[in-house]
Design an enzyme around this catalytic site. Structure first.
Site, PDB file in Angstrom:
ATOM      1  CD  GLU A   1      -2.787  -0.983   2.460  1.00 36.58           C
ATOM      2  OE1 GLU A   1      -3.160   0.087   2.957  1.00 36.58           O
ATOM      3  OE2 GLU A   1      -3.047  -2.088   2.946  1.00 36.58           O
TER       4      GLU A   1
ATOM      5  CB  CYS B   1      -0.279   0.177   8.832  1.00 30.92           C
ATOM      6  SG  CYS B   1       1.235   0.914   8.407  1.00 30.92           S
TER       7      CYS B   1
HETATM    8  N1  SAH Z   1       7.859  -0.313  10.778  1.00 31.72           N
HETATM    9  C1  SAH Z   1       7.937   1.110  10.836  1.00 31.72           C
HETATM   10  C2  SAH Z   1       7.090   1.823   9.787  1.00 31.72           C
HETATM   11  C3  SAH Z   1       5.747   1.306   9.436  1.00 31.72           C
HETATM   12  S1  SAH Z   1       4.358   1.632  10.437  1.00 31.72           S
HETATM   13  C4  SAH Z   1       7.583   1.594  12.214  1.00 31.72           C
HETATM   14  O1  SAH Z   1       7.233   0.790  13.062  1.00 31.72           O
HETATM   15  O2  SAH Z   1       7.724   2.788  12.479  1.00 31.72           O
HETATM   16  C5  SAH Z   1       4.072   3.363  10.368  1.00 31.72           C
HETATM   17  C6  SAH Z   1       3.510   3.921  11.655  1.00 31.72           C
HETATM   18  O3  SAH Z   1       2.124   3.586  11.821  1.00 31.72           O
HETATM   19  C7  SAH Z   1       4.225   3.399  12.887  1.00 31.72           C
HETATM   20  O4  SAH Z   1       4.407   4.441  13.803  1.00 31.72           O
HETATM   21  C8  SAH Z   1       3.223   2.403  13.416  1.00 31.72           C
HETATM   22  O5  SAH Z   1       3.462   2.114  14.745  1.00 31.72           O
HETATM   23  C9  SAH Z   1       1.915   3.099  13.120  1.00 31.72           C
HETATM   24  N2  SAH Z   1       0.730   2.262  13.153  1.00 31.72           N
HETATM   25  C10 SAH Z   1       0.570   0.992  12.751  1.00 31.72           C
HETATM   26  N3  SAH Z   1      -0.692   0.569  12.967  1.00 31.72           N
HETATM   27  C11 SAH Z   1      -1.342   1.607  13.510  1.00 31.72           C
HETATM   28  C12 SAH Z   1      -2.686   1.805  13.967  1.00 31.72           C
HETATM   29  N4  SAH Z   1      -3.581   0.828  13.899  1.00 31.72           N
HETATM   30  N5  SAH Z   1      -3.006   3.011  14.478  1.00 31.72           N
HETATM   31  C13 SAH Z   1      -2.090   4.006  14.540  1.00 31.72           C
HETATM   32  N6  SAH Z   1      -0.834   3.879  14.137  1.00 31.72           N
HETATM   33  C14 SAH Z   1      -0.435   2.698  13.636  1.00 31.72           C
END
Ligand code: SAH
Length: 353
Positions: free
Chosen positions: A89, A333
């Site tokens: 995505e 995500c």
């Molecule tokens: N692996 C990396 C980047 C991908 S996730 C990381 O962990 O930073 C991008 C961001 O979205 C990260 O801060 C992650 O913790 C957040 N994220 C993932 N799922 C989420 C959700 N359901 N609600 C809010 N933030 C979320």
């Protein structure tokens, strides 16, 4: 089939020579690819050469399987298809200062964060640098009518960028190749869940990217409840790696903090967070947790966000609440991919390619 998008200008020139073509053609091919043009459109190349190239290579192999445009703010959620059929995505956000694209670095993710939809089936494979560039090139097509291009990139889609270190670094270098897509690395943010040794490595690369760290907790005990990576490295080790990054690059670090009711969103948590970040050249980005169907973690009320923010502000921690873009489309995500790939349901969307 060789994928040319992952190569530098010199590498393409060398490869063209190996194929029996004059090396100067490599520069032309490189420039076309970075302009999002496929072999058929490479008008300064002889037709016979284009046909030969098609037989042995692909210019860039990322296509758009579908997209949804937000009626609220024009944000586009993109589902990319890779050559092997895997999908990832991206999110395209229009701002006054430019256009920002959130890209994926892996198909799936093996970090296992309990609130995240991207990691539900683990990591399937790493993306190549060429595929990451392909995400940007494909997204640029949406912007042609407006005469705009992607100007900012955030590595915050599916995947953990520092778990695919070599290809991510190669991608970053491609962004500033002469005659290429030329996106300033000052406009690039890389988000990690905190793979400490790689954070030190990144600081040595001498690349002015903004480092974002998904902290999501003020102490290890809370962090361990939602992020398995917290079993491997402590917050204190992460903050040391951040201080080193700040010192080496002169850039402030951004901490992402997804607020979840009953987990990390209390005033006490805010106070503890302010305490551990005190004196650091940093910024906190608060995100109300996006509820994911398969996960049973809750988001928070507006009131909770405000109170959390006030505590940080009072303690002079720079903080903003992440602007929610594309609220009416699948924002979090991995959710769109799951909807399309995981269950094969049809989407109630207005547009698709
Ligand atoms: N692996 C990396 C980047 C991908 S996730 C990381 O962990 O930073 C991008 C961001 O979205 C990260 O801060 C992650 O913790 C957040 N994220 C993932 N799922 C989420 C959700 N359901 N609600 C809010 N933030 C979320």
């Amino acid at each position: 089939m060789t994928e040319l998008a992952g190569m530098t200008r010199d590498e393409i020139a060398g490869w063209m020579k190996e194929q029996g073509f004059p090396a100067f053609r490599g520069k032309q091919v490189f420039e076309w690819i970075h302009r999002g043009v496929d072999f058929d459109g490479m008008s300064n190349l002889p037709a016979s050469m284009r046909e030969e190239l098609k037989k042995v290579s692909v210019a860039q192999g990322v296509s758009i399987r579908m997209n949804q445009t937000s009626r609220l703010d024009g944000t586009v959620k993109i589902l990319y298809e890779l050559r092997d059929g895997n999908c990832v995505e991206g999110v395209l956000m229009r701002y006054k200062y430019g256009v920002s694209l959130c890209i994926s670095t892996q198909v799936g993710c093996r970090m296992g964060c309990r609130f995240c939809a991207s990691t539900l089936e683990g990591r399937i494979r790493d993306l190549t640098a060429g595929e990451m560039l392909g995400e940007v090139l494909a997204a640029n097509r949406f912007l042609i009518p407006e005469g705009r291009k992607v100007s900012h990139i955030v590595l915050m889609g599916s995947g953990e960028p520092l778990d695919n270190y070599t290809e991510v670094i190669r991608f970053l270098h491609l962004l500033r190749e002469e005659g290429g897509i030329t996106i300033s690395l000052r406009n690039v943010s890389l988000s990690t869940c905190g793979i400490v040794p790689k954070m030190y490595d990144l600081a040595e690369e001498n690349l002015p990217v903004t480092l974002c760290v998904s902290l999501h907790a003020p102490n290890d005990e809370i962090r361990k409840k939602t992020m398995p990576i917290a079993e491997r490295w402590t917050i204190s080790e992460i903050l040391d790696a951040c201080r080193n990054y700040i010192q080496k690059t002169g850039r402030r670090v951004i901490f992402e903090y997804a607020l979840s009711e009953g987990v990390n969103a209390g005033e006490k948590d805010a106070e503890e967070l302010a305490e551990i970040l005190r004196g650091m050249q940093c910024h906190v980005n608060l995100i109300p947790l996006n509820e994911v169907r398969e996960r049973n973690m809750k988001g928070v009320s507006e009131e909770t966000v405000k109170r959390f923010m006030q505590v940080l502000e009072k303690r002079h921690i720079s903080v903003t609440r992440r602007r929610e873009m594309g609220d009416d489309i699948e924002g979090a995500c991995g959710q769109l991919r799951r909807k399309i790939i995981g269950k094969g349901e049809n989407l109630p969307c207005e547009s698709s390619t």
